[in-house]
Design a protein around this motif. Structure first.
Motif, short mmCIF file in Angstrom:
data_model
loop_
_atom_site.label_atom_id
_atom_site.label_comp_id
_atom_site.label_asym_id
_atom_site.label_seq_id
_atom_site.Cartn_x
_atom_site.Cartn_y
_atom_site.Cartn_z
N GLU A 1 0.68 -0.88 0.00
CA GLU A 1 0.42 -0.35 0.05
C GLU A 1 0.73 0.69 0.29
OE1 GLU A 1 0.00 -2.57 2.06
OE2 GLU A 1 -0.26 -1.33 4.45
N ASP A 2 2.25 1.39 0.38
CA ASP A 2 3.21 2.10 -0.17
C ASP A 2 3.61 2.23 -1.62
OD1 ASP A 2 2.37 2.62 2.54
OD2 ASP A 2 4.12 1.58 4.07
N LEU A 3 2.77 2.02 -2.23
CA LEU A 3 3.80 2.09 -3.66
C LEU A 3 2.41 2.63 -4.67
CD1 LEU A 3 4.61 -1.87 -4.79
CD2 LEU A 3 6.78 0.81 -4.56
N ALA A 4 2.97 3.65 -4.96
CA ALA A 4 1.84 4.84 -5.61
C ALA A 4 2.15 4.74 -7.20
CB ALA A 4 1.66 6.44 -5.29
N LEU A 5 0.83 3.72 -8.06
CA LEU A 5 1.40 4.21 -9.66
C LEU A 5 0.58 5.07 -10.11
CD1 LEU A 5 0.08 -0.17 -9.71
CD2 LEU A 5 2.34 0.98 -9.10
N ALA A 6 1.52 5.13 -11.66
CA ALA A 6 0.77 6.75 -12.45
C ALA A 6 0.85 5.63 -13.75
CB ALA A 6 1.42 7.33 -11.80
N GLU B 1 -9.61 -2.75 -4.20
CA GLU B 1 -8.65 -2.53 -3.92
C GLU B 1 -8.16 -3.42 -5.57
OE1 GLU B 1 -7.01 -4.12 -0.44
OE2 GLU B 1 -5.92 -5.31 -1.72
N GLN B 2 -7.31 -3.03 -6.07
CA GLN B 2 -6.55 -3.87 -6.82
C GLN B 2 -4.90 -4.25 -6.69
OE1 GLN B 2 -7.21 -2.60 -11.14
NE2 GLN B 2 -7.62 -0.97 -10.30
N ARG B 3 -4.61 -5.63 -6.44
CA ARG B 3 -3.37 -6.14 -6.22
C ARG B 3 -3.07 -5.48 -7.96
NH1 ARG B 3 -4.30 -10.88 -2.04
NH2 ARG B 3 -5.59 -9.52 -0.59
N VAL B 4 -1.70 -5.05 -7.61
CA VAL B 4 -1.33 -4.95 -8.94
C VAL B 4 0.44 -5.35 -8.61
CG1 VAL B 4 -0.43 -3.60 -10.99
CG2 VAL B 4 -2.29 -2.91 -9.95
N ALA C 1 1.97 -3.59 -5.57
CA ALA C 1 1.23 -3.30 -5.17
C ALA C 1 -0.78 -2.97 -4.65
CB ALA C 1 1.88 -1.95 -6.43
N ARG C 2 -0.58 -1.73 -4.16
CA ARG C 2 -1.86 -2.48 -3.71
C ARG C 2 -2.69 -1.43 -4.39
NH1 ARG C 2 -3.13 -3.96 2.75
NH2 ARG C 2 -4.97 -3.70 2.15
N ALA C 3 -3.64 -1.36 -5.16
CA ALA C 3 -4.10 0.94 -5.51
C ALA C 3 -5.54 0.80 -5.43
CB ALA C 3 -3.69 0.14 -7.31
N GLY C 4 -6.26 1.75 -5.69
CA GLY C 4 -8.09 1.68 -5.47
C GLY C 4 -8.59 0.86 -6.49
N ASP D 1 0.94 -2.74 -19.43
CA ASP D 1 1.79 -1.33 -19.17
C ASP D 1 2.53 -1.18 -18.42
OD1 ASP D 1 -1.06 -1.09 -20.31
OD2 ASP D 1 -2.42 -0.27 -18.69
N ARG D 2 3.23 -0.15 -19.12
CA ARG D 2 4.51 0.27 -18.24
C ARG D 2 3.81 0.68 -16.71
NH1 ARG D 2 8.62 -2.03 -18.67
NH2 ARG D 2 9.94 0.12 -17.46
N VAL D 3 4.22 1.46 -15.93
CA VAL D 3 4.35 2.84 -14.78
C VAL D 3 4.87 3.12 -14.42
CG1 VAL D 3 1.63 1.13 -14.52
CG2 VAL D 3 3.36 0.57 -12.93
N ARG D 4 4.30 4.34 -13.51
CA ARG D 4 5.61 4.65 -13.22
C ARG D 4 4.99 4.36 -11.60
NH1 ARG D 4 4.91 9.60 -16.21
NH2 ARG D 4 6.65 9.40 -18.27
N VAL D 5 6.26 4.25 -10.95
CA VAL D 5 6.27 3.80 -9.13
C VAL D 5 6.84 4.31 -8.71
CG1 VAL D 5 5.69 1.67 -7.83
CG2 VAL D 5 5.48 1.32 -10.33
N SER D 6 5.55 5.44 -6.94
CA SER D 6 6.93 6.15 -6.13
C SER D 6 6.22 5.81 -4.49
CB SER D 6 5.81 7.09 -6.43
OG SER D 6 6.11 8.17 -7.59
N VAL D 7 7.15 5.74 -4.20
CA VAL D 7 7.71 5.05 -2.81
C VAL D 7 7.20 6.00 -1.59
CG1 VAL D 7 8.96 3.70 -1.41
CG2 VAL D 7 9.60 3.11 -4.07
N ALA D 8 6.54 5.25 -0.85
CA ALA D 8 6.49 5.76 0.12
C ALA D 8 7.75 6.30 1.51
CB ALA D 8 4.72 5.62 1.24
#
Ligand code: ADP
Length: 373
Positions: A282-287, A312-315, A327-330, A339-346
């Motif tokens: 849950e501390d990974l944000a995907l874009a 939720e979605q598990r990616v 990653a856990r996403a909404g 897909d290629r995604v950008r991932v931000s770490v909390a």
């Protein structure tokens, strides 16, 4: 309700050890359970949980160390005189006896007066919703009702401490949840000390006021569910608690004195040549490609698989580096395999673990933006 008349008792283990020949089932273990507390012992199969519970119950004797209950050293006290009641996984009710007979059996054996047995059985049955079933036999009951009879059998003895040995593992998923809630409610109502064993970390976190995590006979951490989840003492606790499990990647110090691994370059705390980075899903944000206005993120990864779970979605990601992370996403995020995604770490909620597995107090700190793969 007048069910519990005895004060709840504390339990203390001091340097307790149990060996079976070369096998050390429990080693050098200190644990204090406060009067009235609900503590869950949790760990993988074979880590020594049941052994510890049996040591407290007096069913086995420690090889070394001391067991204290209610401020009294009980190493030489018979199980029946320890002021504890144990509820087992296999609840072994007497099939030829009624519910009332099963509930009162332990008291009859001890020669408790009949009117007192009847009173206590009626109270326990009322507390557990069994009043209408007192004349039934175990064969006529559902699994959940049988489990409640087993609980009631422990309750009528009015113990200072309840010990539960995986009491829910024979129940189906729904009944497991309900019985777990009932035990928590019972604890709130009775205020009795309870020590509960399970291998299921979700059960442990949802039930325990404090959770004691064990591995290979050793106590790894004792804390509230929140402490154990957010501030795991070591890599074992971090990996055991949480589902999906924490994401990890190994790091090593480079010539520039940075901890590097995959796309990451982090500040290296002094003395740390190797480490493991741990990041909760849950501390990974995907874009997605164009969704990230700053166009940055900490790394890029390919989407391998998406589990849509409704809320939720598990990616599942191919990366960072050679690691495969989740990653856990909404539910609103739109990503698909390939897909290629950008991932931000909390980073402030993430962890660095040293070579011995111990968590560093300070959160990991990125030094430079990663280069795109
Ligand atoms: P858990 O309850 O966490 O699954 P146990 O307490 O049952 O673990 O067992 C801990 C370790 O002690 C295991 O390696 C197990 O094989 C060993 N063990 C437990 N009881 C005995 C016994 N009576 N004789 C020999 N080894 C035992």
């Amino acid at each position: 309700m007048g069910l519990v008349t005895r004060a709840p008792q504390g339990v203390e283990l001091r340097g307790v050890e149990k060996r079976y020949g070369a096998v050390v089932a429990v080693r050098a273990l200190d644990l204090e359970v406060r009067p009235g507390e609900l503590v869950v012992l949790v760990g993988p199969s074979g880590c020594g949980k049941s052994t510890l519970l049996r040591l407290i119950a007096g069913l086995i004797a420690p090889t070394a160390g001391e067991v204290w209950i209610g401020g009294r050293r009980v190493d030489d006290v018979e199980p029946g005189a320890r002021d504890v009641s144990m509820v087992f996984q296999s609840y072994a009710l007497y099939p030829h006896m009624t519910v009332a007979g099963n509930l009162g059996f332990g008291l009859r054996v001890r020669g408790t007066p009949r009117d007192e047995i009847e009173r206590r059985v009626a109270e326990a049955a009322a507390a557990l919703g069994l009043s209408d079933l007192l004349s039934w036999r175990p064969g006529q009951l559902s699994g959940g009702q049988r489990q409640r009879v087993a609980l009631g059998r422990a309750m009528v003895r009015d113990p200072g401490v309840f010990l539960f040995d995986e009491p829910l593992s024979n129940l189906d998923a729904e009944l497991r949840l309900r019985t777990r809630d009932e035990i928590a409610a019972l604890h709130r109502r009775l205020g009795t000390t309870m020590i509960f064993v399970t291998h299921d970390q979700v059960e442990a976190l949802s039930l325990g006021e404090r959770v004691a995590v064990m591995d290979r006979g050793r106590l790894q951490q004792v804390g509230t569910p929140d402490e154990v989840y957010r501030r795991p003492r070591n890599l074992f606790v971090a990996g055991f608690v949480g589902s999906p499990p924490i994401n990890c990647i190994p790091l090593a110090r480079d010539e520039g004195g940075r901890l590097v691994g995959g796309p990451f370059a982090l500040h290296a705390p002094s003395g740390l040549d190797r480490a493991t980075l741990g990041v909760r899903p849950e501390d990974l944000a995907l874009a997605g490609g164009d969704d990230d206005p700053t166009g940055t993120g900490d790394f890029r990864a390919a989407v391998l698989r998406v589990e849509a779970l409704g809320s939720e979605q598990r990616v599942h990601l191919d990366g960072p580096g050679d690691a495969a992370w989740v990653a856990r996403a909404g539910p609103g995020l739109r990503v698909a395999p390939g897909d290629r995604v950008r991932v931000s770490v909390a980073w402030e909620r993430s962890h660095l673990f040293g070579p011995d597995g111990r968590r560093e107090e300070a959160a990991p700190r990125p030094l430079s933006r990663p280069t795109s793969p």
